[in-house]
Motif scaffolding. Structure first.
Motif, short mmCIF file in Angstrom:
data_model
loop_
_atom_site.label_atom_id
_atom_site.label_comp_id
_atom_site.label_asym_id
_atom_site.label_seq_id
_atom_site.Cartn_x
_atom_site.Cartn_y
_atom_site.Cartn_z
N ILE A 140 16.60 -1.33 -3.28
CA ILE A 140 15.48 -0.75 -2.54
C ILE A 140 15.78 0.71 -2.20
O ILE A 140 14.90 1.58 -2.33
N ALA A 141 17.00 0.99 -1.78
CA ALA A 141 17.38 2.38 -1.46
C ALA A 141 17.23 3.28 -2.68
O ALA A 141 16.70 4.40 -2.58
N ILE A 142 17.63 2.80 -3.84
CA ILE A 142 17.49 3.58 -5.08
C ILE A 142 16.01 3.79 -5.40
O ILE A 142 15.59 4.89 -5.76
N SER A 143 15.21 2.74 -5.24
CA SER A 143 13.78 2.84 -5.58
C SER A 143 13.08 3.86 -4.69
O SER A 143 12.21 4.61 -5.16
N LEU A 144 13.43 3.91 -3.43
CA LEU A 144 12.81 4.87 -2.51
C LEU A 144 13.31 6.29 -2.78
O LEU A 144 12.55 7.25 -2.71
N ALA A 145 14.59 6.42 -3.10
CA ALA A 145 15.17 7.74 -3.36
C ALA A 145 14.59 8.37 -4.63
O ALA A 145 14.54 9.60 -4.75
N LYS A 146 14.15 7.53 -5.55
CA LYS A 146 13.62 8.04 -6.82
C LYS A 146 12.29 8.77 -6.66
O LYS A 146 11.89 9.56 -7.52
N LYS A 147 11.57 8.51 -5.55
CA LYS A 147 10.30 9.19 -5.27
C LYS A 147 9.29 9.02 -6.41
O LYS A 147 8.62 9.97 -6.83
N SER A 148 9.19 7.81 -6.93
CA SER A 148 8.28 7.53 -8.04
C SER A 148 6.84 7.48 -7.57
O SER A 148 6.56 7.21 -6.40
N SER A 149 5.92 7.71 -8.50
CA SER A 149 4.50 7.61 -8.17
C SER A 149 3.99 6.17 -8.28
O SER A 149 2.91 5.86 -7.80
N ILE A 150 4.78 5.29 -8.90
CA ILE A 150 4.44 3.87 -9.01
C ILE A 150 5.65 3.07 -8.56
O ILE A 150 6.75 3.25 -9.08
N ILE A 151 5.45 2.20 -7.56
CA ILE A 151 6.54 1.36 -7.08
C ILE A 151 6.12 -0.10 -7.21
O ILE A 151 5.03 -0.48 -6.77
N ILE A 152 6.98 -0.90 -7.83
CA ILE A 152 6.69 -2.32 -8.04
C ILE A 152 7.84 -3.13 -7.45
O ILE A 152 9.00 -2.95 -7.83
N TYR A 153 7.49 -4.03 -6.53
CA TYR A 153 8.49 -4.88 -5.89
C TYR A 153 8.14 -6.34 -6.14
O TYR A 153 7.04 -6.77 -5.82
N ASP A 154 9.08 -7.07 -6.74
CA ASP A 154 8.87 -8.49 -7.03
C ASP A 154 9.64 -9.30 -5.99
O ASP A 154 10.86 -9.42 -6.06
N GLU A 155 8.93 -9.82 -5.00
CA GLU A 155 9.54 -10.57 -3.89
C GLU A 155 10.73 -9.80 -3.31
O GLU A 155 11.86 -10.29 -3.27
N PRO A 156 10.52 -8.56 -2.85
CA PRO A 156 11.63 -7.69 -2.47
C PRO A 156 12.41 -8.14 -1.25
O PRO A 156 13.57 -7.75 -1.08
N THR A 157 11.81 -8.97 -0.40
CA THR A 157 12.51 -9.36 0.83
C THR A 157 13.12 -10.75 0.76
O THR A 157 13.57 -11.28 1.77
N ALA A 158 13.17 -11.32 -0.43
CA ALA A 158 13.64 -12.70 -0.57
C ALA A 158 15.06 -12.89 -0.04
O ALA A 158 15.39 -13.94 0.50
N ASN A 159 15.92 -11.87 -0.18
CA ASN A 159 17.32 -11.99 0.25
C ASN A 159 17.61 -11.23 1.53
O ASN A 159 18.79 -11.05 1.89
N LEU A 160 16.57 -10.77 2.23
CA LEU A 160 16.78 -9.95 3.42
C LEU A 160 16.58 -10.76 4.70
O LEU A 160 15.70 -11.62 4.77
N ASP A 161 17.39 -10.46 5.70
CA ASP A 161 17.20 -11.09 7.01
C ASP A 161 16.01 -10.44 7.71
O ASP A 161 15.51 -9.40 7.26
#
Length: 216
Positions: A140-161
């Motif tokens: 997630i940190a890498i995806s945000l740092a990339k500053k892309s114009s398209i962001i796709i997250y597939d169940e991004p919080t599945a492993n997060l508290d």
């Protein structure tokens, strides 16, 4: 920014996508929902050029994601549901991302810190050996740092508290302007405040496509 035209994808005799037509435009923040096997992941992988359409086509900013793969992937940040088995340690991974995607490593550290991930103490540790939550935070940190114009997250919080989930959605909300953000999720209640569109798929088709009130 993303145009899907008459898209059909077959695996042997199974039709995973069935003549799908949909556009995703700037400032669309989408919850992509549906039961397992609905075609959500196939749609995402076809958009990114991982799968070749059986019929129809996909255009990303007017580009074919298979023929112009490098150009298209430069526009996209993707966090999969299952982190890939990367054998690099975090220092090597950050260096690779820095060079291959022109990402500032300071931004990776910044977003990792916001997610309560201590990179500095784990620089020599293999990504593969991190806990599921640490892997997800790093991606997630890498995806945000990339500053892309398209962001796709597939169940991004599945492993997060729960606290990390709150941090994730706070950071997403702060970074949404001018992007297309797609959240493949089973938890509409989690994303309802940051999405403005809900798409429900089943049996390879889009069943509903509705505007929502989010982002207030």
């Amino acid at each position: 920014m993303i145009k899907v035209l008459n898209l059909t994808k077959k695996f042997a005799s199974h039709k995973s996508l069935d003549n799908v037509n949909v556009d995703f435009n700037k400032d669309d923040y989408i919850a992509l929902m549906g039961p397992n096997g609905a075609g959500k992941t196939t749609l995402i992988r076809t958009i990114m050029g991982y799968y070749h359409p059986t019929y129809g086509k996909v255009l990303i900013d007017g580009k074919n994601p298979i023929k112009k793969r490098t150009e298209v992937l430069s526009l996209v940040s993707f966090v999969p549901q299952l982190p890939p088995p990367i054998k690099l340690n975090l220092e090597e991974l950050i260096k690779y991302i820095e060079v291959s995607s022109n990402v500032e490593k300071e931004l990776i550290f910044y977003y990792a810190n916001e997610l309560k991930l201590d990179i500095k103490s784990n620089l020599k540790k293999s990504f593969f050996k991190l806990s599921g939550g640490m892997k997800q935070k790093m991606l997630i940190a890498i995806s945000l740092a990339k500053k892309s114009s398209i962001i796709i997250y597939d169940e991004p919080t599945a492993n997060l508290d729960p606290k990390a989930r709150d941090d994730f959605y706070r950071l997403i909300k702060d970074n949404e302007n001018g992007k297309v953000s797609i959240f493949v999720t089973h938890r509409l209640e989690e994303v309802k405040d940051i999405v403005n569109r809900q798409i429900y798929m089943d049996l390879g088709k889009i069943i509903t496509d509705e505007k929502m009130k989010g982002l207030e």
